[in-house]
Motif scaffolding. Structure first.
Motif, PDB file in Angstrom:
ATOM      1  N   ARG A 183      91.541  28.731  37.307  1.00 27.64           N
ATOM      2  CA  ARG A 183      92.421  29.856  37.167  1.00 27.64           C
ATOM      3  C   ARG A 183      93.139  30.008  38.495  1.00 27.64           C
ATOM      4  O   ARG A 183      92.583  29.670  39.529  1.00 27.64           O
ATOM      5  N   LYS A 184      94.328  30.485  38.462  1.00 29.09           N
ATOM      6  CA  LYS A 184      94.971  30.782  39.744  1.00 29.09           C
ATOM      7  C   LYS A 184      94.244  31.976  40.353  1.00 29.09           C
ATOM      8  O   LYS A 184      94.133  33.017  39.734  1.00 29.09           O
ATOM      9  N   LYS A 210      94.141  23.667  33.379  1.00 24.78           N
ATOM     10  CA  LYS A 210      92.921  24.052  32.670  1.00 24.78           C
ATOM     11  C   LYS A 210      91.742  24.021  33.627  1.00 24.78           C
ATOM     12  O   LYS A 210      91.727  23.275  34.589  1.00 24.78           O
ATOM     13  N   ARG A 239      93.157  32.397  31.288  1.00 17.32           N
ATOM     14  CA  ARG A 239      93.947  31.345  31.938  1.00 17.32           C
ATOM     15  C   ARG A 239      95.408  31.526  31.542  1.00 17.32           C
ATOM     16  O   ARG A 239      95.739  31.563  30.360  1.00 17.32           O
TER      17      ARG A 239
END
Lengths: 192, 262, 334, 445, 225, 190
Positions: free
Chosen positions: C331-332, C328, C322
Motif C-alpha cells: 500500500r502506499k 499489489k 489498496r
C-alpha cells in the motif's frame, strides 16, 4: 512462567501505567498528536523504562540497601536515571546514528518522566527480584505504549471533531482518556 | 555520625560519577547547535503564526542568528519581544510599522446581490471555484469565512456576509492575506483610516450591476486626494498607503459610497 | 426566472439515503426487542426505556442549545442511544440512575465531542459501563424471575446465567446448566434473566435481518463477532466441559446478540472497511471471551466493544484499501 | 457478429436512476444558427488558446480564431462565418473566467478553404494524421477535453497495442453518444481505424454499457471486416463504467498505475464523439465546429439530441427544444454526476458539452451537510478504492499533507461517494479543493 | 507590591493546573479525597518554596551548564525531606499518597518554577512565586479532590475524622476511580475555560483554551544540556 | 575542560550538601517512622485482642505450616493466655492481596478482624473494612460456623456485588483459624 505472564498482563492491561496508575500523563497527552511520533516515543519509553528498572534495582539492592541508605532512594534514582538516559543519548548519537534519529529526540523528553521514576520506586515497593523488576519495567512500558498508541489513534479523530470551544484542546483529550480508561476497567480482575 | 558520612559519600559520589560521566560524554560530542538559536527561540512568543515569513518561530530564530535576518518581523511579539531580541542579538531595530489587515470589499448582503444559491462546502476557495462564486461581483468578498478560520487570533468576523477585521486584535501575521482566493485582503498601516472598500477591476456599468457600493472608476477621489494619495489602477481607485490621507471630501464625494473611514 | 438557481459541486444526483433514514431503520429494527422486553419485564422495561429515551433526547437538545448550535435532534440518534442504553440496564435499576446514565452518554460521550459523528465511543455503551462501575450493586441486581426457568437456574433466581457462572466456578464444581435443545430454545426466545433488552436472541436477530436487508449494517461485524465467541468458547468447552459453558450457551446468553447486532455495528464507532470490520468483530469476540472467562465482570460485551471502539481509528488506518492501480501487496504508506 | 461481455469489473460503483428514456429515442436534430455565438478559448484541458482575431474582424467557418498555446492546448475555429463582436473574458462552465470570442453570424455559414478532404486516409503517414487532428482542434468530447492530437502521439518508447472507444455513456440522462453510435456507426468505426493507424494499435474495442442494446447492435453490425481484432464489449451497467481507468480494467483487465496514464499499459481510450470528429477532420477536412449535445431534464419541453455549433448558448438550445415547461431549479452543463451547475443559461456550448441538463425543484437536493457518521458507504462505492470519508475530514481540517498521503490525487471526481453519502457531505467538492491545494503546494516546493 | 503580584498570579492567572496544565499525574492520582489533595498540595508547596529559596540564593553560583542537574538534586533533597517527615508524622496520609510523594521530584511545576523563575529572580520574589504557585496548585487539587470526593464518595474529608457525609446519597464510585479522574479534570478544565472565555469576552480580548500541556515552563528535557 | 571540571565539582558539592542534610533529617525522623510503622500494626493487634496486660506486639509465637511462617501475637492477662492475633493474607482478592489481622480469644473464637491492606474497588470490595462486614466474624469459632459466604452456602453474609472480596476475607480468616486450631497448644503455651 505463569507468574511472569500474569505480571505482564497485569501491568499492561489491568493496572495500566497511564490509565489506572496515572503515571506518564505528560507524554501521554503531549506526544499523541501523530502516529509516527507516538511510535518513536513508544520505542524510547520501552527502552528507558526497562533499562532504568535494571539500573535502579542494582542501585537499590547493591548500594543503598547494604549501606542502610534506603531513604536516599529518590535522589539517587533520579540522578542515576537522568545521567543514564543522557549517556545513552550521547552514546547512541555516536554509535548508532540511525537509531538515534528514530528515538533520539524522545530520549531527553522522558529522562525524568514520572513513569520512569515511578516504575523504579514501584519495583522497590513491591519487593521484586531483579528479573521480575526488569520484566515489570518492560511490561509497564508496554502498557504505556499500548495506551499511547490507542490514544493517538483516537486523538487524530478527536482533533478533527467539533467540541464546544471551551473543551477544545486538553480538556477534550482528558475526557477521551477518561473514556478509554473506562473501557480498560473491563480488564479489572483479569489478574488478581 | 557514620550514617551522615556514608550518606554524604554515597550521594556525593553519585554526583561525582554522574557529573563526571556526563562531562566526559559531552566531550565526545561537540555541541553543534548554536546556543544563540535556542536563546532567540526562547524569546520569541512561540505562536508559530508564520507572520514573519519563516516556517514558525524556530525557523525565524535560526534565520535571525545565522542569516542576520531583521529582528523586527515578529508582529505578535510587539515592542517587548523586539527589545529582548535586540538585547540578545546586539541588533538595533525599529519596530516595523504596525500594519493590520483589511478586507477591501463593502458589498454586504444589502448591497451586493448573489447570482445563484450556493450549496456546498462553506469555504471561500471552494465557493470561488464552483460556478465562479455566488456573488454577482466576481471580485467581492464571498463571506465563507476562510480568512476568519485562518486567523490565529480570531480577529476576523463575518458581518452581514462579508469579512471584517478588528484592527485592534490583528497581529498582522498575514495568514488571511494568503488564504483569500480573491486577494481582497491587504496589510495596511494601522494609522491609515481611509480606505476604498472595493476591489473590482470591472468597468463602471458592470460594477454597478453587481454591487451598490462598488468603485465605478469615476476618478473623483483621485482628483480630490492631495499628493496623489489615491491613484487609479485601471477602473479601480486604490489608496497609496505610503502617503498621508485625511480628507473627508473623498468620502463625501464618492458616488459609489465605497470610500469609508474605519 | 424569479428565483435564483442552485449551484453546487457535482454530483447533482443523490441516492436518497439519509442519516435520519438510517436511524429510523435502526429504531424499527429495535421494535421486536422492545416488545419482548415489555412482555418479560413489563412495567420496568417501559419505565427504563421511557426514562432513557426522554432523557437522551432532552439532554441532546439542552446541550446543543447550551453550545449555541442548532438543536438537531431530528436525526433521531438520541432516541437510539436511549433505547440501547435502556436495553443494557437491569430491570430493577432506579429510574434516576437511568437518567444519570443517559445524561452521561449524551453529554459527556457525544455532545462534548461535537455531536453525532464525532464521538469516539458508543455513547450508550459508555453510559452503561459508567453506571456499572458507579453503581455496581444496582447494576447487578436482577429481578426475581417469575417464569420458571428451564435451564437449571431455579436454585438462584436472582442472577443472570453468566453471573451465576462467575460466582459458581471455583467454589462448586460442575455447572448447574442444561445444554439440551429445549433449554436452548428458551434461551433463544429470551426466557432468561438479564438486562431488559438483551434476553431475546430471536427478537434481536429479527431486527438484525431487517438492518441487513435495509443495508444499514453489513454482515461482517456481527458474524465475525459471534463466530469468534463460538469458536473461542468451543475450544474451551472441548478442553474442559466441566468448567466451561457450551458455545451455543455463550452465544445465546448475556448481551452478545444485542452487542453484536446493534452496538458493535454502530457506524460512527466501528471501522469503515470490510476488512476492518472483520478485525473489529474478531477483536470484540476475543475480548468478550477474555473478560467472561477470566475477568472480574461476568459479562464482557460492553467493555469489549468499548475497547474496540478505541482502536477503531487504528484499524481504519491499518486496513486502508489498496488504491486502484497501486502496486499489489504494498500500500502506499503515509 | 455480436458483442462480447466484459470480463472484469472495477471496484465500487453506484446505480443512479438513469432517466435516459427522456431523449434516447430522439434522433439527432441539427440546430439553426443562433443570433450570436460565444466561443471560449478554454474548451480543453491545458493552456487556453490565444485569440488570433480582434473586434470587428470577419471570419469564415473553420477559420482559426484561437491558436494552440503550447503542447497541451488545442486550436479553436470559427463555427460559422460572421463578424467578431467582442473579445473578452466570460465565465466558463466550470467557473473561472476565460477569454472568449463573440461572433455574430452572417447567416451564410461559408467554409474557409482550409484542410483538404482526404477520403484515402490509408495512404497517410502517422504524423500526417496527428497533424490533421491537431489542425482540426479536436479534444476529448466526453468531458475532460484532453487534446486528442497529444493522446494519439504517445512518446516513441511507449508501445500502444489497444484502442478503446468509449461508448459507455454511464452518466444518467445523457444520450448524445448513444445516438451517435446508433446513427453513425460506420463513420465512428472508420474514425477508430484512423486513430488505430496513428497509434499502430492492433486491437480495437468499443465499450458500451449493456443497457444500450441498439447501440451495441449497430456497432456490431458496422464492425469492419478487415480489422480482425475489433470487438464490441458489453459492459455491466454501472456508474462510472465510462471512467477511463475503470473501463480499461473492465475491458482488458489491465490496471492503470495510480497517478499514471492509460498509455502506461499500452492503451488509448477515445470517446465515440471524438472518434467521429477525427473521421470528419481527416476524411472531410473539417475542423471541429459543432457537436452533438443532449438537452434534457424534467423541465425541458421536448428533450432531444441537438447538433449545435460550438458557442451556442444554453438558452438557445433550450429554446430549440421547446423551452421549459416547468420551473428550473438547477442548470447543469454535462450530466448529473460530473456536470457543472450553472448560474444561468448564458453559458456557451463547448467541445466538452456532452449535455445540458435542467432539473426541476423536485429532483434538486439542497441539503445541509452533516458530520461524517463513518458509515463507510463512500469507501465501498469508490471506484479508486479511496477513503472519501477520511479524506473529506482531512480536507475540512485543511490537512493537505495527510490527504495527499491518503491519495487524494487519485480521485477521479466521479461523484459516487457524494451520491451515496447519507450525511449529504459535499465530498467531491472537498476533493476538488484538496487536489487544487495539493497541486499548489507541490508547485511551491 | 511586586511580591503580591507574584503571589497572586499562581492563584488564577497562571494557575498551574487550570492555566498551565502542569503536574497532571498527581492531579489525577491523588485527588480521590480532599484530604489527599490538601496533603499533596502542601507537600508540593513546601518543596516549591524551599527549592525556590535555595535556588534563588545560589542562582549566581550555579554554572548555567549544570543548573538543571543541580536543581533536580536540590528538589530531590526537599522531596526526600517531605517524604521522611510525612512518613514520621502523618503516616496515614503518607500511605495514601504513596508513590506520588517521591514523584514530586519530576513534577514539572517545581522544576519549571526553579528554571523559569527562581533562577532569575531575587529571593523575596522567588518566595512569593513559590507560595503563589504552591497555593494555586493546592487549590487546583482541592477543587478537583472535592468534586471527585463529593460525587464519588458522597463526603468531604478534610483531615482524619473531620469529615462531612452527604446523607442519603448513592455515590458514583466511578468518580474516585481512574476514569473519573480524567473525566472530572477534563470537565473542570472545560468549565474553567468557559469562565475564562466569558471573562475575556467582557474585557474584549480573546481566550484560546490550552491546546496542549504548557511544556514551555517544563525544562526536564534540558537535563544535561 | 575547565567547564567540565566545574560541572563535576559543583554537582559533587551540591550532592554532598544534600546528602548531609538528608542524613540529618533522616536521623530526626527515623524513630517516628519506625514507631508509626509498628504502631499501625500494634493498633490493629490491640483492636482484635481481648484486654491484656502484656505487649502482644513483642510476645511472638512462630508456627511453621506447610512452609509458610505464621506469627501469632499472644496477649496475656496476669500471665495467662488471653488470646492471640495473627496476620493472614488472601491472594484471592478482587484487586490483589488482602491482608487482615485476626484476633482469637482464649476460647478459640474470633475476637475481631481488622483489614491491614487491600486493593479492592472503592465503594464496593473496599467495604470489607467496614464494621458491618468485619463485625460478623466476632464470636465465631472454627467448629460452629460454616466458613463460606452465604452465596456458597456458608454463614458469612457477603457484601452485595462484592462476593469475591467477601469470599477472600472469609477464606483468609478460616485459613488462620485452622492453623491456630492445629497449633493451639504451642500458641497458648499449655
Amino acid at each position: 512462567m505463569t507468574e511472569y505472564v500474569l505480571l505482564i498482563i497485569g501491568a499492561v492491561l489491568v493496572n495500566n501505567f497511564v490509565l489506572t496508575r496515572f503515571l506518564g500523563i505528560c507524554p501521554f497527552l503531549g506526544v499523541s498528536k501523530k502516529l509516527p511520533t507516538a511510535l518513536g516515543m513508544c520505542g524510547a519509553v520501552i527502552f528507558v523504562m526497562t533499562s532504568a528498572s535494571a539500573v535502579t534495582w542494582a542501585l537499590q539492592h547493591l548500594v543503598l540497601v547494604p549501606l542502610g541508605l534506603g531513604y536516599l532512594q529518590t535522589i539517587a534514582f533520579i540522578l542515576v536515571i537522568a545521567s543514564f538516559v543522557q549517556l545513552v543519548d550521547i552514546a547512541m548519537k555516536k554509535f548508532a546514528p540511525p537509531l538515534h534519529a528514530a528515538l533520539g529526540i524522545f530520549l531527553p523528553l522522558i529522562t525524568t518522566n514520572c513513569a520512569v521514576l515511578g516504575v523504579s520506586v514501584l519495583n522497590v515497593q513491591l519487593q521484586y527480584g531483579f528479573l521480575k523488576a526488569v520484566v515489570f519495567g518492560f511490561a509497564a512500558s508496554l502498557g504505556f505504549s499500548l495506551a499511547l498508541l490507542i490514544f493517538t489513534g483516537l486523538r487524530e479523530k478527536i482533533d478533527r471533531a467539533n467540541p464546544p470551544k471551551a473543551f477544545q484542546g486538553v480538556a477534550i483529550a482528558l475526557v477521551t482518556a477518561g473514556l478509554l480508561s473506562l473501557a480498560f476497567m473491563g480488564f479489572a480482575g483479569l489478574v488478581k | 555520625m557514620t550514617m551522615v558520612i556514608q550518606t554524604v559519600l554515597t550521594i556525593g559520589g553519585a554526583g561525582l560519577v554522574c557529573g563526571g560521566a556526563l562531562a566526559l560524554a559531552a566531550r565526545f560530542l561537540a555541541v553543534k547547535e548554536d546556543p544563540r538559536v535556542a536563546e532567540v527561540d526562547g524569546i520569541l512568543p512561540g505562536a508559530n503564526c508564520g507572520g514573519c515569513g519563516y516556517a514558525g518561530c524556530a525557523a525565524y530564530a535560526e534565520a535571525i542568528v545565522l542569516e542576520d535576518a531583521p529582528i523586527n518581523l515578529c508582529a505578535p511579539g510587539g515592542a517587548e519581544i523586539l527589545s529582548k531580541l535586540a538585547g540578545a542579538t546586539g541588533q538595533t531595530a525599529q519596530m516595523a510599522e504596525h500594519k493590520v489587515a483589511i478586507v477591501l470589499c463593502g458589498g454586504d448582503v444589502e448591497n451586493a446581490p448573489r447570482k445563484f444559491d450556493y450549496n456546498g462546502v462553506a469555504d471561500c476557495q471552494a465557493a470561488h471555484t464552483t460556478g465562479g462564486g455566488d456573488k454577482a461581483c466576481p471580485y467581492g468578498c464571498l463571506g465563507y469565512a476562510s480568512c476568519s478560520r485562518a486567523c490565529p487570533v480570531g480577529a476576523i468576523e463575518i458581518v452581514d456576509g462579508i469579512a471584517k477585521v478588528h484592527p485592534d486584535l490583528c497581529i498582522s501575521c498575514g495568514a488571511c492575506v494568503r488564504t483569500c482566493p480573491r486577494a481582497l485582503i491587504k496589510m495596511v498601516p494601522y494609522a491609515r483610516k481611509i480606505h476604498v472598500m472595493c476591489s473590482s477591476r470591472d468597468k463602471g456599468p458592470a460594477v454597478k450591476k453587481a454591487c451598490k457600493v462598488g468603485c465605478i472608476g469615476c476618478t473623483i477621489c483621485a482628483k480630490l486626494a492631495e499628493d496623489e494619495a489615491i491613484k487609479m489602477q485601471g477602473f479601480l481607485a486604490v489608496v497609496d498607503y505610503d502617503k498621508e490621507l485625511d480628507n473627508d471630501a473623498v468620502i463625501e464625494k464618492c458616488p459609489g459610497k465605497c470610500i469609508v473611514r474605519i | 426566472m424569479s428565483e435564483l438557481s442552485i449551484v453546487s459541486s457535482s454530483p447533482h444526483a443523490h441516492s436518497g439515503s439519509s442519516v435520519r433514514r438510517i436511524m429510523l431503520d435502526v429504531i424499527i429494527a429495535l421494535v421486536p426487542a422492545v416488545l419482548v422486553s415489555l412482555y418479560f419485564f413489563g412495567w420496568d422495561a417501559f419505565r427504563l426505556t421511557t426514562a432513557c429515551v426522554v432523557t437522551c433526547v432532552a439532554a441532546e437538545a439542552a446541550s446543543r442549545k447550551w453550545m449555541g448550535r442548532n438543536i438537531g435532534i431530528d436525526d433521531l440518534s438520541a432516541i437510539i442511544t436511549g433505547i440501547l442504553l435502556a436495553f443494557n440496564l437491569p430491570p430493577t435499576l432506579p429510574t434516576w440512575m437511568a437518567v444519570v446514565g443517559s445524561v452521561f452518554a449524551i453529554v459527556i460521550c457525544k455532545q462534548l465531542f461535537g455531536g453525532i459523528g464525532y464521538n469516539p465511543f458508543n455513547p450508550a455503551l459508555a453510559g452503561r459501563v459508567m453506571l456499572l462501575i458507579s453503581f455496581p450493586v444496582f447494576m447487578t441486581r436482577w429481578s426475581e424471575w417469575t417464569i420458571p426457568s428451564p435451564i437449571g437456574m431455579d436454585a438462584v433466581t436472582t442472577a443472570t446465567p453468566l453471573g451465576l457462572v462467575k460466582t459458581t466456578i471455583g467454589s462448586a464444581g460442575a455447572l448447574p446448566f442444561d445444554f439440551t435443545g429445549s433449554a436452548m430454545l428458551q434461551l433463544f426466545v429470551g426466557n432468561q434473566n438479564g438486562c431488559i433488552g438483551e434476553v431475546s436472541a430471536a427478537a434481536l436477530l429479527l431486527g438484525g435481518i431487517y438492518l441487513l436487508i435495509r443495508r444499514c449494517i453489513t454482515w461482517h461485524i456481527p458474524v465475525a463477532y459471534i463466530a469468534t465467541v463460538a469458536v473461542f468458547s468451543g475450544i474451551l468447552w472441548i478442553h474442559h466441559p466441566q468448567q466451561n459453558l457450551a458455545p451455543h450457551f455463550h452465544v445465546l446468553s448475556g448481551g452478545l446478540m444485542l452487542g453484536a447486532i446493534f452496538m458493535a455495528t454502530d457506524m460512527v464507532t466501528s471501522p469503515v472497511t470490510k476488512r476492518g470490520m472483520l478485525v473489529f468483530g474478531i477483536g470484540c469476540g476475543i475480548l468478550t471471551m477474555l473478560i467472561r472467562k477470566w475477568g472480574g465482570y461476568p459479562e464482557g460485551v460492553s467493555f469489549a466493544i468499548l475497547l474496540m471502539n478505541a482502536v477503531t481509528p487504528l484499524i481504519n488506518r491499518a486496513t486502508r484499501p489498496r488504491v486502484f492501480g497501486a502496486p499489489k501487496g504494498g500500500r502506499k504508506q503515509s | 457478429m455480436g458483442a462480447i461481455k466484459a470480463k472484469f469489473s472495477a471496484p465500487g460503483g453506484v446505480h443512479p436512476a438513469y432517466h435516459k428514456d427522456l431523449a434516447a429515442e430522439q434522433p439527432i436534430a441539427e440546430m439553426p444558427l443562433p443570433a450570436s455565438l460565444v466561443i471560449s478559448m478554454s474548451q480543453h484541458l491545458g493552456k487556453p488558446a490565444t485569440p488570433t482575431v480582434k473586434k470587428g474582424d470577419t471570419v469564415l467557418r473553420g477559420q482559426v480564431i484561437g491558436e494552440a498555446a503550447g503542447f497541451i492546448s488545442a486550436a479553436v475555429h470559427a463555427p460559422t462565418s460572421g463578424t467578431v463582436k467582442l473579445v473578452a473574458p466570460v465565465p466558463t462552465a466550470a467557473g473561472p473566467r476565460a477569454t472568449a470570442v463573440t461572433i455574430e453570424p452572417d447567416g451564410e455559414d461559408k467554409w474557409i478553404d482550409g484542410m483538404a478532404p482526404c477520403p484515402d486516409w490509408r495512404q497517410l503517414e502517422k504524423k500526417d494524421i496527428v497533424e490533421k487532428i491537431a489542425a482540426a482542434g479536436i479534444t476529448g468530447m466526453g468531458g475532460a477535453g484532453f487534446p486528442t492530437h497529444v493522446k494519439v502521439s504517445p512518446p516513441p518508447e511507449t508501445a500502444i497495442d489497444t484502442l478503446i472507444l468509449n461508448g459507455a455513456e454511464c452518466e444518467p440522462y445523457l444520450t448524445a453518444d448513444y445516438r451517435l453510435m446508433v446513427e453513425r456507426a460506420a463513420d465512428i468505426w472508420e474514425g477508430a481505424l484512423i486513430i488505430a493507424k496513428a497509434l499502430e494499435a492492433t486491437n480495437i474495442y468499443v465499450a458500451i454499457e449493456d443497457n444500450k442494446p441498439l447501440a451495441i447492435a449497430a456497432m456490431a453490425e458496422a464492425m469492419p471486416e478487415q480489422a480482425g481484432a475489433a470487438h464490441v464489449v458489453a459492459l455491466k451497467t454501472e456508474y462510472p463504467q465510462g471512467a477511463e481507468k475503470q473501463q480499461i480494467f473492465a475491458v482488458t483487465g489491465r490496471e492503470v498505475p495510480a497517478g499514471g496514464l492509460p498509455l502506461n499499459v499500452g492503451i488509448v481510450v477515445e470517446n465515440v464523439g471524438t472518434t467521429l470528429a477525427v473521421w470528419d477532420a481527416v476524411v472531410n477536412g473539417r475542423p471541429l465546429t459543432e457537436r452533438v449535445t443532449t438537452v434534457t431534464g424534467g423541465p425541458v419541453a421536448k428533450p432531444g439530441n441537438v447538433l449545435a455549433r460550438l458557442g451556442t448558448s444554453s438558452a438557445d438550445m433550450v429554446e430549440f427544444c421547446g423551452g421549459t415547461s416547468s420551473p428550473v431549479a438547477k442548470i447543469i452543463s454535462g450530466g448529473p454526476m460530473m456536470g457543472f451547475a450553472q448560474a444561468d443559461m448564458s453559458g456557451p456550448t463547448t467541445k466538452t458539452t456532452s449535455g445540458l441538463l435542467l432539473l426541476g425543484p423536485e429532483s434538486v437536493h439542497a441539503y445541509e451537510s452533516m458530520p461524517c457518521i463513518s458509515c463507510g458507504r463512500c469507501v465501498g462505492v469508490c471506484p479508486m478504492n479511496l477513503m472519501p470519508n477520511e479524506l473529506s475530514q482531512f480536507l475540512e481540517a485543511e490537512d493537505y499533507e495527510t490527504a495527499e498521503a491518503y491519495n487524494v490525487m487519485d480521485c477521479i471526481e466521479c461523484g459516487c461517494c457524494a451520491f451515496e453519502c447519507p450525511a449529504h457531505r459535499p465530498l467531491v467538492q472537498h476533493m476538488r479543493r484538496g487536489k487544487a491545494q495539493v497541486m499548489l503546494n507541490r508547485r511551491k516546493q | 507590591m511586586a511580591f503580591y503580584k507574584e503571589l497572586a498570579k499562581g492563584l488564577w492567572k497562571e494557575n498551574p493546573i487550570f492555566r498551565l496544565v502542569l503536574g497532571m499525574c498527581p492531579a489525577l492520582a491523588v485527588t480521590t479525597s480532599v484530604e489527599n489533595s490538601l496533603g499533596m498540595g502542601m507537600a508540593a508547596t513546601f518543596v516549591l518554596i524551599c527549592s525556590n529559596i535555595v535556588i534563588s540564593i545560589f542562582r549566581n553560583l550555579i554554572p548555567a551548564k549544570v543548573r538543571i542537574p543541580c536543581f533536580i538534586v536540590v528538589i530531590a533533597t526537599f522531596v526526600t525531606i517531605v517524604d521522611l517527615l510525612m512518613n514520621g508524622f502523618a503516616h496515614e496520609l503518607h500511605n495514601s499518597l504513596g508513590l506520588f510523594i517521591p514523584l514530586i521530584v519530576v513534577n514539572c511545576i517545581i522544576l519549571g518554577r526553579a528554571e523559569a523563575f527562581a533562577s532569575r529572580h531575587p529571593l523575596w520574589l522567588s518566595i512569593a512565586d513559590g507560595i503563589g504557585m504552591g497555593i494555586g496548585f493546592t487549590l487546583g487539587l482541592t477543587v478537583l479532590g472535592a468534586t471527585r470526593e463529593i460525587l464519588g464518595a458522597g463526603s468531604i474529608t478534610v483531615w482524619g475524622d473531620l469529615k462531612w457525609t452527604v446523607a442519603g446519597y448513592e455515590p458514583m464510585i466511578l468518580m474516585i476511580l481512574a476514569p473519573g479522574g480524567f473525566i472530572a479534570l477534563g470537565c473542570l478544565l472545560g468549565g474553567m475555560n468557559h469562565l475564562q472565555a466569558i471573562a475575556a469576552k467582557r474585557k474584549g480580548t480573546i481566550f484560546t483554551p490550552p491546546a496542549h500541556l504548557d511544556c514551555r515552563s517544563c525544562v526536564m528535557c534540558k537535563f544535561g544540556k | 575542560m575547565m567547564e567540565s571540571l566545574r560541572l563535576v565539582v559543583v554537582l559533587t558539592i551540591i550532592c554532598s550538601v544534600a546528602g548531609a542534610l538528608l542524613a540529618v533529617v533522616h536521623d530526626v525522623t527515623a524513630d517516628p517512622i519506625a514507631s508509626a510503622g509498628t504502631k499501625e500494626k500494634g493498633d490493629a493487634i490491640m483492636q482484635v485482642l481481648p484486654p491484656c496486660d502484656n505487649n502482644p506486639g513483642e510476645d511472638l509465637v512462630k508456627v511453621d505450616a506447610d512452609g509458610t511462617a505464621w506469627t501469632f501475637y499472644v496477649a496475656r492477662k496476669e500471665g495467662r493466655f488471653a488470646g492471640a492475633a495473627f496476620e493472614s493474607v488472601s491472594a484471592q482478592g478482587y484487586g490483589g492481596d488482602i491482608a487482615i489481622m485476626v484476633g482469637v480469644n482464649a476460647e478459640g473464637t474470633v475476637q475481631g478482624v481488622q483489614v491491614l491492606a487491600h486493593k479492592e474497588t472503592p465503594g464496593l470490595g473496599a467495604w470489607i473494612s467496614g464494621d458491618k462486614f468485619r463485625g460478623q466474624f466476632a464470636g465465631r469459632s472454627i467448629a460452629d460456623t460454616k466458613w463460606a459466604v452465604t452465596k456458597d452456602g456458608g454463614n458469612i453474609d457477603q457484601i452485595t456485588a462484592a462476593t469475591i472480596s467477601s469470599r477472600a476475607v472469609t477464606e483468609a480468616v478460616k485459613a488462620g483459624l485452622d492453623i491456630f486450631t492445629a497449633n493451639t497448644s504451642a500458641i497458648t503455651g499449655n
